[in-house]
Design an enzyme around this catalytic site. Structure first.
Site, short mmCIF file in Angstrom:
data_model
loop_
_atom_site.label_atom_id
_atom_site.label_comp_id
_atom_site.label_asym_id
_atom_site.label_seq_id
_atom_site.Cartn_x
_atom_site.Cartn_y
_atom_site.Cartn_z
N GLU A 1 -93.11 38.78 29.20
CA GLU A 1 -93.22 37.37 28.85
C GLU A 1 -93.64 36.46 30.01
OE1 GLU A 1 -93.06 36.07 25.99
OE2 GLU A 1 -91.98 37.44 24.68
N SER B 1 -29.24 44.76 14.65
CA SER B 1 -28.38 45.10 15.79
C SER B 1 -29.04 44.88 17.14
CB SER B 1 -27.94 46.57 15.68
OG SER B 1 -27.16 46.78 14.52
#
Length: 707
Positions: free
Chosen positions: A100, A360
């Site tokens: 490019e 518990s």
């Protein structure tokens, strides 16, 4: 004779000079007007829309910067921030610039050579062969998109490109281009493209992938992989061929890259830790990148663990898991549900933040306060027998009783009666106050004060708070507020007091001896399980010297699940979670200064046996009487056909001051002999109360069932 007039050259020049001056003036005026007009046009363009161009999808990243989750922008586009040097494969960047903009790092926004070459190719071949736009000019077009292609549009790009080069560095320009470049559909930028098409970040790309990504932005909609894969492949191959022509790659490499098929389907965007990400985005507004304390590698293995275990446990079951770094208090894994997208399991409800009954799991803190107060030691003996506190009569989970047991064994077996007896001595308000002081929030019914039932789950708590408390045990008694979002303001957090170091170490040492589930190894992890009333919640929280992991299992709607208990449902997930960390358990800290390490017989007399409030305490060192046999809650089978002597039931007593009287159901039946034994006639079938009273009035009682 006529007169001849002669015009000399200097005179002609003199006449033309005013005209030339006029023409020059006109041209100068036109030039000035053109320049002024051009300048006005440039000014009319306004400032560069950099702020809008820099808008990206909000992303959450882990403690190492790895992507956890990305959120689409308001218009549905995926656009992620990019750092080309740190996060993009150099092969792709080299191909992109070679294809490019070969002089990207040398021009100032416009490349005259590229423009001239493109114009010459258009004139000689009749069609566009290569574009003359630089990366900067393409960025200008992306920042101000226009459909038409004209001289005006190209001129605008040139002007904008020069402005961009004046305001941004080359690296900033490249990064912004890589964030905005279109790749088809709603994918913008190199990261969105690689995640959407390849399911990975662009840090490592093959030659075939890099060439494909170079080709797509040239015509993103006609080369969409999910619609036009053949066109995309052809464009990729043209990129490879040109790179061979320019000797950027070898022909053999190009042949191998061309043989690679292109993806034909979009992949889903990554969604790791969705509940943590949602929470962070709700708290941190308008931040493009939010850093969390999570470890993505651990998160990746715990999410499928939760999903698979929930599927195995049945429909509508969900699982929550949280992992905490003990030293820092940072949350390193956060699994809010079994499956974020499973509506049947209320997947988007974060169960690590849901208030549930802890069963518990608060017992260790009861024992810790008892150790801290000094009235009991892990080797002390304690009674596990039926007992009543006003109208409250706690029972063990399996409805049996163990009799006299060491305190550490009572905690490891999660016996209810000893825990409530200790809580009665410690004080419920003190337990609640200490837990809140350590940074956890206990939720009680409206206008209700803490009661003894809170020791067995009669209170609400979240998995996050519970894990923070257990991390405090690993830290020898101090907790750190949990941190999940990294901000400058929460780097330093004050520690909070839970227990003194010796008590915290004693609790951790006891929990290390808890019998593990079938998939666990003994003495590797200190852990505790819990089951809420009605089988609605199953818990398991454990820690080693490095991390604490908490697990919750149940239905998000709170419906009971018969048979859902912590040891069978949650504990195996806990041990699997530790195994999936990929690291061996780290030993707990060494005993702190002042820790008493002794067997029961070596303990000081007051610590050898737990005495509830109000029980007689000897001043001369004598022990109160204690019925050693039969055990409280035991069942006695009597063979009455063998005669009265053979059917006699033995009673054996320890401690106490002779003479001692034996009572059966409140009626005296004789005295205990010198060996502290006696044979008694068994009462009729049913429950019988056996009581021994010594010479000082101290007594002990057991209840047995005679058959």
């Amino acid at each position: 004779m006529s007169e001849v007039v002669t015009i000399t050259p200097s005179a002609g020049k003199a006449r033309r000079w005013p005209r030339l001056k006029l023409l020059a003036a006109i041209l100068a005026a036109v030039a000035v007007l053109a320049i002024v007009g051009f300048a006005g046009w440039v000014i009319s363009l306004g400032p560069l829309p950099l702020e809008k161009a820099r808008e990206v999808s909000t992303t959450t990243v882990d403690r190492n910067g790895k992507l956890l989750r990305a959120y689409a922008m308001a218009d549905g586009r995926w656009r992620l921030p990019v750092d080309a040097k740190a996060n993009v494969d150099p092969t792709y960047v080299k191909l992109l610039l070679a294809f490019e903009d070969q002089r990207f790092y040398s021009h100032h926004g416009v490349d005259p050579l590229a423009l001239g070459r493109a114009a010459f190719q258009l004139a000689t071949r009749g069609h566009i062969v290569s574009g003359g736009s630089t990366i900067t000019m393409q960025l200008a077009r992306l920042m101000e998109p226009r459909r038409q292609r004209s001289v005006y549009a190209k001129l605008r790009q040139i002007v904008r490109a020069i402005e961009i080069e004046r305001q941004m560095s080359k690296d900033e320009i490249l990064n912004l281009y890589l964030a905005l470049a279109p790749f088809g559909g709603n994918l913008e930028g190199i990261r969105a493209a690689t995640l959407g098409y390849f399911g990975k970040e662009p840090k490592r790309l093959s030659l075939a992938e890099a060439a494909l990504l170079v080709a797509l932005p040239q015509s993103p909609e006609t080369r969409r992989l999910d619609r036009y894969p053949l066109a995309a492949r052809a464009a990729r191959d043209r990129v490879l061929e040109r790179m061979v022509e320019e000797r950027r790659i070898t022909a053999d490499d190009a042949v191998q890259a061309k043989a690679v098929p292109v993806p034909k389907l979009r992949k889903p965007m990554p969604i790791l830790a969705p509940h943590a990400s949602d929470q962070a985005v709700a708290i941190i507004k308008d931040a493009p990148v939010i850093r969390l304390t999570l470890d993505s590698s651990l998160q990746k293995v715990l999410e499928p663990l939760a999903r698979d275990r929930a599927l195995a446990l049945g429909p509508n079951i969900s699982v929550g898991i949280i992992a905490i770094d003990n030293a820092s208090g940072d949350v390193i894994a956060h699994v809010g549900s079994a499956d974020y997208f499973d509506e049947s399991r209320a997947g988007q409800v974060d169960m690590t933040r849901a208030v549930r009954s802890p069963g518990s799991t608060l017992k260790p803190f009861i024992y810790g306060l008892a150790f801290e107060d000094g009235f009991v030691h892990p080797e002390s003996l304690i009674e596990d027998r039926p007992i009543r506190f006003g109208s409250y009569a706690p029972e063990n989970f399996d409805l049996t009783y163990q009799g006299t047991v060491p305190v550490k064994r009572a905690l490891q077996l999660s016996l209810n009666v000893p825990a409530i007896a200790l809580l009665d001595r410690v004080g419920t308000s003190r337990l609640a106050s200490r837990i809140r002081q350590a940074g956890a929030n206990l939720v009680l019914p409206k206008e209700e004060a803490p009661g003894l039932a809170m020791g067995l789950g009669g209170v609400g708590v979240t998995l996050r708070d519970l894990a923070q408390l257990y991390a405090g045990l690993a830290r020898l008694g101090n907790t750190r507020p949990l941190r999940e979002i990294v901000t400058p303001s929460n780097e330093e957090r004050d520690t909070l007091r839970l227990l003194d170091p010796v008590a915290a170490w004693q609790v951790g040492n006891v929990l290390m001896g808890t019998p593990p589930p079938e998939n666990g190894v003994h003495n590797r992890i200190a852990f505790k399980t819990g089951t809420s009333y009605g089988y609605r919640d199953a818990w398991s929280v454990g820690f080693d010297g490095r991390i604490t992991i908490g697990v919750w299992v149940g239905r998000p709607d709170g419906a009971p699940v018969p048979g859902l208990i912590g040891r069978a449902a949650a504990a195996p997930i806990l041990f699997d979670a530790f195994a999936r960390t990929g690291k061996l358990p780290v030993p707990l800290p060494r005993p702190p200064k002042g820790a008493l390490l002794a067997s029961n017989t070596k303990l000081p007399p007051p610590l050898r046996r737990f005495r509830p409030i109000g029980e007689l305490v000897r001043s001369g060192g004598e022990q109160a009487p204690h019925i050693q046999f039969p055990l409280n809650g035991s069942r006695i089978d009597v063979d009455r056909s063998a005669g009265s002597e053979a059917a006699a039931m033995p009673v054996r007593v320890a401690g106490g001051v002779l003479p001692m009287t034996m009572l059966v159901n409140g009626m005296a039946v004789g005295e205990i002999d010198g060996r502290r034994q006696r044979l008694i006639d068994p009462p009729g079938p049913g429950f019988a109360r056996l009581t021994v009273i010594d010479a000082t009035g101290a007594a002990d009682t057991v209840v047995v069932r005679v058959q």
